[in-house]
Design a protein around this motif. Structure first.
Motif, PDB file in Angstrom:
ATOM      1  N   VAL A  75       0.829  -1.209   0.000  1.00 58.21           N
ATOM      2  CA  VAL A  75       0.000   0.000   0.000  1.00 58.21           C
ATOM      3  C   VAL A  75       0.862   1.256   0.000  1.00 58.21           C
ATOM      4  O   VAL A  75       0.604   2.207  -0.732  1.00 58.21           O
ATOM      5  N   ARG A  76       1.933   1.235   0.826  1.00 57.93           N
ATOM      6  CA  ARG A  76       2.821   2.405   0.874  1.00 57.93           C
ATOM      7  C   ARG A  76       3.487   2.650  -0.475  1.00 57.93           C
ATOM      8  O   ARG A  76       3.588   3.788  -0.942  1.00 57.93           O
ATOM      9  N   GLU A  77       3.952   1.562  -1.100  1.00 53.38           N
ATOM     10  CA  GLU A  77       4.599   1.715  -2.406  1.00 53.38           C
ATOM     11  C   GLU A  77       3.602   2.229  -3.445  1.00 53.38           C
ATOM     12  O   GLU A  77       3.933   3.088  -4.266  1.00 53.38           O
ATOM     13  N   TYR A  78       2.357   1.716  -3.386  1.00 56.44           N
ATOM     14  CA  TYR A  78       1.359   2.156  -4.359  1.00 56.44           C
ATOM     15  C   TYR A  78       1.028   3.631  -4.156  1.00 56.44           C
ATOM     16  O   TYR A  78       0.947   4.399  -5.115  1.00 56.44           O
ATOM     17  N   ARG A  79       0.839   4.018  -2.885  1.00 55.46           N
ATOM     18  CA  ARG A  79       0.496   5.417  -2.619  1.00 55.46           C
ATOM     19  C   ARG A  79       1.626   6.355  -3.018  1.00 55.46           C
ATOM     20  O   ARG A  79       1.394   7.436  -3.557  1.00 55.46           O
TER      21      ARG A  79
ATOM     22  N   GLU B  57       1.481   6.672  -6.644  1.00 53.74           N
ATOM     23  CA  GLU B  57       0.331   7.471  -7.053  1.00 53.74           C
ATOM     24  C   GLU B  57       0.576   8.956  -6.805  1.00 53.74           C
ATOM     25  O   GLU B  57       0.257   9.808  -7.639  1.00 53.74           O
ATOM     26  N   VAL B  58       1.155   9.267  -5.647  1.00 55.74           N
ATOM     27  CA  VAL B  58       1.460  10.662  -5.332  1.00 55.74           C
ATOM     28  C   VAL B  58       2.463  11.231  -6.317  1.00 55.74           C
ATOM     29  O   VAL B  58       2.331  12.360  -6.802  1.00 55.74           O
TER      30      VAL B  58
ATOM     31  N   ARG C 237       3.702  14.736 -10.865  1.00 59.16           N
ATOM     32  CA  ARG C 237       4.231  14.966 -12.210  1.00 59.16           C
ATOM     33  C   ARG C 237       3.138  15.500 -13.143  1.00 59.16           C
ATOM     34  O   ARG C 237       3.396  16.366 -13.989  1.00 59.16           O
ATOM     35  N   HIS C 238       1.909  14.979 -12.954  1.00 61.34           N
ATOM     36  CA  HIS C 238       0.805  15.443 -13.786  1.00 61.34           C
ATOM     37  C   HIS C 238       0.524  16.924 -13.541  1.00 61.34           C
ATOM     38  O   HIS C 238       0.366  17.716 -14.488  1.00 61.34           O
TER      39      HIS C 238
END
Length: 744
Positions: free
Chosen positions: A176-180, A183-184, A189-190
């Motif tokens: 979950v930490r890696e995914y978040r 995602e952040v 970057r977006h």
């Protein structure tokens, strides 16, 4: 390595064991063995042993316990195999034409019987241990291919350790930490890219395009739903309120018509629950006489009039009952009425290089509303029509603070507000000295006209009137007096009396019906639930649960409201789902199902749920549709009471009913019944099309599948297979259409 070593050793053991068994069989049968066959046997055993020697070479690394045990077994097997090779070689060198009575006889010359039997038992033991080592080695070699955290989990499972739950939880947290974090980083970057584009000197946006973008971001789903859901008033009900020659009903201060034309600040309409406040405000909003009266106020100063409205709805989504939803709705309407207000209300967004990625924040909304009420040019006048202040969600802002917002907004001579709410103490304190009317005290004539008109629609009432005109007149008067100005109570009572007329009730029967009905709304609702026939109770419970679950989740999952057809599908047996064809329903079939559901709502839910027509969303081309809604806001509040809802749930306790599964089934059937892709439009702009609505059904279906599995601990794979079948059919048709017309 340990896996390969064990596998090779097992080959040697199997070969040796078979050799001994074959020798025993030769001895028993008296067969002979040609020397060429013995040479072949010896050579095969040599090959296997050579492989084993390669596998047992010393490893420069320290061996683990499993690998060491496997190597020990390999050495033992090699030793036994070499002894057999020596025996076979002895037999072979005596001459190719030599016949032996049996191979076992040759072995016996060097080993006694006990030695052979002991060797056979040892080989069987080695075989069993090697099979176990091969299994473990395979697991270890697969384990090495996993990441460290997953290895720890698998080892815990293999060793039956008690910390396996902690290991899995820790690994899940890491994921979950890696995914978040990912995602952040992607979001950052977006935003950086958008910001860089916005700063590019050659990048410009036309003001009209920017205003459309602002309005699109202020808009939200269900923004108009509450207005659509308010029942239209009966015939001339409330028409008197805007008449020139108003009667003495207005004895509490300035008449509303006078205030609209000349008054200022706030006019407060209050009344009991169910007295028709929302219906009144909707009628006023749609009555051209309201706009005409307000134009008199605006033109007195040569100003342009802007009428803005909002209808709070406590049973709806957050934006329907919050300050944010109020502001977004009003600030969307203002530039829609007068586009010149866009740069005045949102000057930051019209600046060159403005950041457009987070609009609208709550601070954006508050600043814009202050500009709307305080800083507009004197050429504009704003009239606010706000209904249901008592339905405001006071989680973050109190009701008194909500009242203060309108008091502050109407300090400007260019802004005034027509407000509506129940007579809560906070509103009495804030608006008590303002012009007002208590609606429930002024509707006696309206209620009398309604009861008379509704009962007169039934032919039986005319027959009874001929028999007993005074009795019918007294019955109507009793209804009006008992109503105490609450239109909703009257509507339910008239519905019960019409049912009695349909059953050929006589006057005493009708009077008994009226006497049995409680005068309080909540008590009346309880009476209606109790009178649902026992054989309908379970079905009633299921329908209420399906509707409540859908109301809870439809906005979160993309706004899939419950339609009559949707409820029909939700009540279907799952076996019917498995047999259903992926074909659109005809208009005749849809109407048939709609009537069935309407009748079932009346008989199973006591009329507390009903159909309501709701206009198509402004951002879609979909027409007006019928949806299943609560009879009134008071019904929604009543059903949420703990003892009431627990009683409803009791009717299905102990069974396997899950409303999430029913809604999943409904969405799949709605997907089946939709028009094929060749009949649907594909989006070429921001307007959502029916094909996109199809994908919205699928997205919601997957969410309900997840919720159902979480509650029931069962994955409904066969149901999801039906969703796959339906979407595959739609996809094949869409693909065929695209291949024939790529530009479509």
């Amino acid at each position: 390595a340990a896996f390969g070593l064990a596998a090779n050793t097992l080959q040697v053991v199997d070969f040796t064991a078979k050799l001994l068994s074959a020798g025993q069989q030769i001895f028993k049968d008296g067969s002979t063995v040609q020397s060429a066959e013995l040479e072949l046997v010896a050579n095969d055993l040599k090959v296997l042993t050579s492989r084993l020697k390669l596998r047992t070479r010393p490893d420069p690394n320290v061996l683990g316990p499993i690998a060491q045990n496997t190597q020990d077994l390999a050495h033992e097997s090699e030793k036994i195999a070499q002894e057999l090779i020596d025996i076979l070689s002895t037999i072979r060198v005596k001459g190719e034409t030599l016949r032996c009575r049996c191979l076992l006889h040759a072995i016996k010359t060097m080993w006694n019987k006990e030695k052979i039997e002991e060797t056979v038992r040892r080989l069987e033991t080695i075989r069993g241990e090697l099979q176990s080592r091969i299994s473990i080695s395979a697991k270890e070699e697969n384990l090495l291919a996993l990441d460290e955290a997953t290895q720890n989990i698998v080892k815990s499972l293999l060793e039956n350790r008690s910390d396996v739950t902690a290991a899995i939880a820790a690994h899940a947290d890491d994921i979950v930490r890696e995914y978040r974090a990912s995602e952040v980083a992607s979001s950052r970057r977006h935003k950086q890219l958008l910001y860089a584009i916005s700063k590019t000197k050659d990048w410009t946006v036309e003001p009209d395009d920017l205003l459309r973008w602002i309005k699109a971001n202020l808009h939200y789903q269900r923004i108009h739903d509450r207005f659509d859901d308010i029942v239209k008033a009966h015939q001339e009900t409330f028409s008197w309120i805007l008449e020139e020659d108003q009667d003495c009903r207005f004895n509490q201060g300035p008449k509303m018509l006078e205030w609209l034309r000349e008054g200022s600040r706030i006019y407060w309409t209050t009344g009991k629950a169910g007295s028709g406040k929302s219906t009144l405000l909707k009628n006023l909003h749609q009555d051209p006489r309201l706009a005409k009266a307000l134009q008199s106020w605006a033109r007195a100063e040569n100003c342009t009039l802007i009428i803005l409205s909002f209808y709070f709805w406590n049973a709806g989504i957050d934006l329907q009952k919050s300050q944010e939803g109020l502001l977004r709705s009003l600030l969307l309407q203002a530039p829609s009425e007068q586009p010149l207000l866009g740069p005045i209300l949102f000057p930051e967004q019209f600046e060159f290089g403005a950041r457009l990625t987070e609009f609208p924040t709550f601070h954006d909304l508050r600043r814009a509303f202050k500009r709307l009420t305080d800083n507009l040019p004197d050429t504009f006048r704003i009239a606010l029509l706000i209904d249901g202040l008592d339905e405001f969600d006071a989680t973050h802002v109190t009701i008194s603070e909500l009242a203060d917002i309108f008091i502050a907004a109407t300090k400007s001579p260019n802004v005034k507000a027509l407000l509506s709410s129940r007579p809560l103490p906070a509103f009495e304190a804030s608006f008590g000295d303002r012009p007002k009317l208590h609606l429930h005290e002024l509707t006696q004539a309206d209620i009398t006209a309604y009861v008379d008109a509704e009962l007169s629609r039934h032919p039986r009432i005319l027959e009874l009137f001929d028999d007993d005109p005074e009795g019918i007149t007294a019955l109507i008067a009793e209804i009006v007096d008992a109503a105490a100005g609450v239109f909703l109570w009257v509507k339910l009572v008239v519905r019960s009396l019409l049912e009695g007329l349909h059953n050929y009730d006589l006057m005493p029967d009708l009077r008994e019906r009226l006497t049995a009905l409680p005068r309080d709304l909540e008590d009346l609702f309880r009476h209606m639930l109790r009178n649902i026939p026992p054989n309908y109770k379970a079905q009633s419970s299921r329908i209420f649960q399906i509707h409540s679950t859908n109301e809870m989740h439809d906005y979160t999952f993309g706004y899939v409201s419950l339609t009559p057809l949707g409820l029909y599908f939700a009540e279907m047996d799952v076996s019917a789902l498995m047999k259903a064809e992926v074909v659109p329903l005809s208009a005749l079939e849809r109407e048939r199902r709609r009537k069935e559901v309407e009748g079932r709502l009346k008989s199973r839910c006591a009329g507390l749920l009903e159909f309501r027509s709701r206009a198509g969303n402004l951002q879609t081309h979909l027409p007006m549709a019928q949806l299943i809604v609560y009879l009134h806001r008071t019904v929604a509040d009543f059903l949420k009471l703990d003892e009431v809802w627990d009683g409803i749930l009791d009717c299905t306790r102990g069974g396997k009913f899950d409303p999430h599964l029913s809604l999943l089934q409904s969405l799949i059937m709605r997907s089946n019944a939709r028009k094929r892709a060749r009949q649907l439009g594909l989006s070429k702009g921001p307007i959502r099309t029916p094909l996109q609505d199809l994908w919205r059904l699928v997205s919601s279906a997957m969410q309900y599948a997840r919720l159902s599995e979480g509650l029931t601990k069962t994955a409904h794979l066969e149901v999801l297979d039906e969703l796959d079948r339906a979407m595959t059919s739609h996809f094949n048709v869409a693909q065929e259409r695209f291949e024939h017309n790529p530009s479509s």
